[in-house]
Design a protein around this motif. Structure first.
Motif, PDB file in Angstrom:
ATOM      1  N   ALA A  58       0.855  -1.195   0.000  1.00 49.44           N
ATOM      2  CA  ALA A  58       0.000   0.000   0.000  1.00 49.44           C
ATOM      3  C   ALA A  58       0.884   1.235   0.000  1.00 49.44           C
ATOM      4  O   ALA A  58       1.895   1.280   0.704  1.00 49.44           O
ATOM      5  CB  ALA A  58      -0.915  -0.002   1.222  1.00 49.44           C
ATOM      6  N   SER A 123      -3.466   0.568  -3.215  1.00 47.65           N
ATOM      7  CA  SER A 123      -2.832  -0.705  -2.871  1.00 47.65           C
ATOM      8  C   SER A 123      -2.588  -1.459  -4.165  1.00 47.65           C
ATOM      9  O   SER A 123      -3.424  -1.430  -5.084  1.00 47.65           O
ATOM     10  CB  SER A 123      -3.709  -1.516  -1.922  1.00 47.65           C
ATOM     11  N   GLN A 137      -7.626   3.600  -2.874  1.00 42.99           N
ATOM     12  CA  GLN A 137      -8.299   3.614  -1.579  1.00 42.99           C
ATOM     13  C   GLN A 137      -8.748   5.009  -1.175  1.00 42.99           C
ATOM     14  O   GLN A 137      -9.728   5.178  -0.474  1.00 42.99           O
ATOM     15  CB  GLN A 137      -7.362   3.033  -0.514  1.00 42.99           C
TER      16      GLN A 137
END
Lengths: 355, 214
Positions: A58, A123, A137
């Motif tokens: 991430a 990610s 995200q």
């Protein structure tokens, strides 16, 4: 007064001077050791370097657009639209398998030129299909885009496994989280990796490696500012290869007050940072100075011991000792010329001293 | 919502309070593992409270607890008095691991209080509180199995709300926390909730739960 008499006269003062010198030397040595200890106890700016194979990583971008521009050839871009709204673009059956049209508008960008801005969080994962999947995200104030197609939160970019993935390098500047703590449904685990900590030494500014180690499979790795939960900005790249089931991640943090944090399933977080022992053991200049000082010290000790031993040997009688004759007894005849000794004189080590 | 004085709720006859402390986590299949109100620090003698509707009077209720790391689980079946008028019930909590359990933070303990025996379905749910006062933010703790996205839909209003990842690194028992909007909680009654998960670009079949407020 003869020279020998002068030596004898000064002898009560000599030990004091020697003791004073030795005390001064010892005090200086203690001060030096304490100063060195203090210098090595004080943490100095350090950097971490990580190399890992992982199913996922991430990234929270923070370093400017130039540091975070990617080229994603043959990518399928699935832009997340609001829930309960129909997609605006007709979707092929194949695309619908990758991104449900009830949630996504699907686009096929020509070049796949992508720019991430500060505050964007993504990610990257290599699931079982072998495709590279990028999940958006979070988006910053200005949304990221692929060839001008703006991405919303929860959008996906999918690059199918194949030649377009070969040698693909995705550089980044930002906060990095490698792997995920295993849990039900988890696919984003770290497979393996290594880390190295470099730190500038009190004796030199050039950072030297202090700690190296392996990353435990299944750990979640982050680089944090010491004493905080805040990630520090790292630099590096993600290397992708077709046919592989993992991502190769290289990340390094600039010199700063940082620690390596590993979250492990069923365990408390593990913080890795060098101790003063690591600094002392790995400082090449200190090791060199210590080695040379040790050799010099050994030589001085040898000389001191040799002098003392030689002095004691010199004190031993080198010839027959004149024994004070008993009153009325004649001196024994040894056949060796003896100095004419008065009753108040005796032979000591070949020299004569008045007593 | 809630009442000033909590009424004690005893364990059902012939029912045991079962506790398990594991070295390794064991995960249940239900996506919703907790329905809690996160208020201020509680002063009640029991760490476990729940807002039991009046309609549940005379029935049994089941309380299921699991920590975020999945290492502690407990289950107890309780009897609601037939003359229950609705309000906050204070559950008997005879733990053998007081030192360990009674320090667990409210947001790290998922509690499900459901109507019926512990062998029955986990619905409808009452709003529980762990070491906190009732009346705070209402959350569902969801085990999404690491879905890419989890959200709640409220069919009655058509609204939805995003879930956020559980900040606890050891998010074994539940990995998402979903907040129920205040206006729905303030309205009281029964709240129907759909738990939706998106994984790999596809929508998983939703799970339905209902939350009954006094």
């Amino acid at each position: 007064m003869s020279a020998e008499q002068a030596v004898v006269a000064q002898s009560p003062q000599a030990p004091r001077a020697i003791i004073r010198k030795r005390l001064l030397f010892a005090a200086a040595a203690i001060v030096l050791v304490l100063a060195a200890l203090l210098a090595y106890l004080t943490p100095r700016p350090r950097s971490f370097a990580i190399e890992a194979q992982t199913r996922a990583v991430a990234l929270s971008f923070a370093g400017g657009e130039a540091m975070n521009s990617w080229l994603l050839p043959d990518a399928l871009v699935c832009v997340r639209h609001a829930r309960r709204t129909a997609g605006e673009v007709p979707v092929s059956a194949d695309d619908a398998k990758t991104c449900d049209p009830r949630l996504y508008d699907i686009a096929h960008p020509v070049n796949g030129q992508t720019t991430w801005r500060d505050g964007d969080v993504v990610s990257l994962a290599r699931p079982g299909s072998g495709a590279l999947e990028i999940l958006v995200q979070k988006v910053g104030a200005q949304p990221p885009d692929v060839d001008g197609t703006a991405l919303t939160e929860s959008s996906r970019i999918v690059v199918p496994d194949g030649p377009s993935l070969d040698g693909l390098i995705l550089n980044f500047a930002g906060h990095i989280t490698i792997g995920d703590v295993p849990g039900p449904g988890s696919r984003h685990t770290l497979i393996s990796g290594t880390y190295e900590v470099r730190e500038a030494m009190p004796t030199q500014e050039r950072p030297v490696p202090l700690l190296t180690g392996d990353l435990f499979p299944g750990d979640r790795i982050r680089i944090l500012a010491d004493g905080t939960e805040n990630d520090v900005t790292s630099y590096g790249f993600v290397a992708v290869q077709s046919g592989a089931d993992a991502l190769e991640v290289v990340a390094y943090s600039p010199a700063g007050d940082s620690v390596l944090r590993a979250d492990r399933f069923g365990a408390k977080p593990i913080l890795t940072t060098p101790t003063w022992i690591d600094r002392v053991v790995h400082d090449p200049i200190l090791v060199a100075i210590t080695t040379i000082a040790g050799i010099v010290g050994a030589i001085l000790v040898f000389i001191d011991v040799y002098t003392r031993v030689a002095g004691r040997i010199a004190l031993l009688p080198s010839g027959p000792v004149a024994v004070e004759p008993k009153a009325g007894a004649a001196a024994p005849s040894s056949g060796v010329a003896q100095p004419a000794a008065s009753p108040a004189a005796r032979t000591v080590g070949g020299s004569v001293a008045e007593t | 919502m809630g009442s000033a004085a909590a009424a004690p709720l005893a364990l059902s006859k012939n029912a045991q309070f079962v506790e398990t402390v594991r070295d390794k986590a064991q995960i249940s299949g239900s996506p919703v593992v907790g329905a809690l109100s996160l208020g201020g620090a509680a002063e009640a003698p029991s760490p476990l409270l729940a807002q039991i509707p009046a309609a549940w009077g005379g029935d049994d209720v089941c309380a299921r607890l699991v920590t975020s790391d999945g290492l502690y689980e407990a289950r107890g079946q309780y009897s609601v008095p037939a003359d229950w008028i609705g309000g906050v019930a204070e559950f008997d909590f005879p733990t053998e691991f007081s030192a360990r359990v009674l320090t667990i933070a409210p947001e790290s303990m998922a509690v499900l209080v459901s109507r019926g025996e512990c062998s029955a379905d986990v619905s409808p749910l009452a709003l529980a509180s762990w070491r906190s006062q009732p009346g705070g933010e209402v959350v569902l703790m969801v085990n999404s199995y690491r879905a890419d996205e989890t959200y709640l839909i409220f069919p009655a209003t058509g609204g939805d709300t995003d879930c956020i990842p559980n900040p606890d690194p050891q998010r074994t028992a539940f990995d998402m926390i979903c907040t129920v909007p205040d206006e729905l909680v303030a309205a009281g009654g029964t709240i129907a909730i759909e738990v939706n998960r998106v994984r790999g670009g596809g929508i998983a079949p939703p799970d339905a739960v209902s939350l009954e407020l006094p």
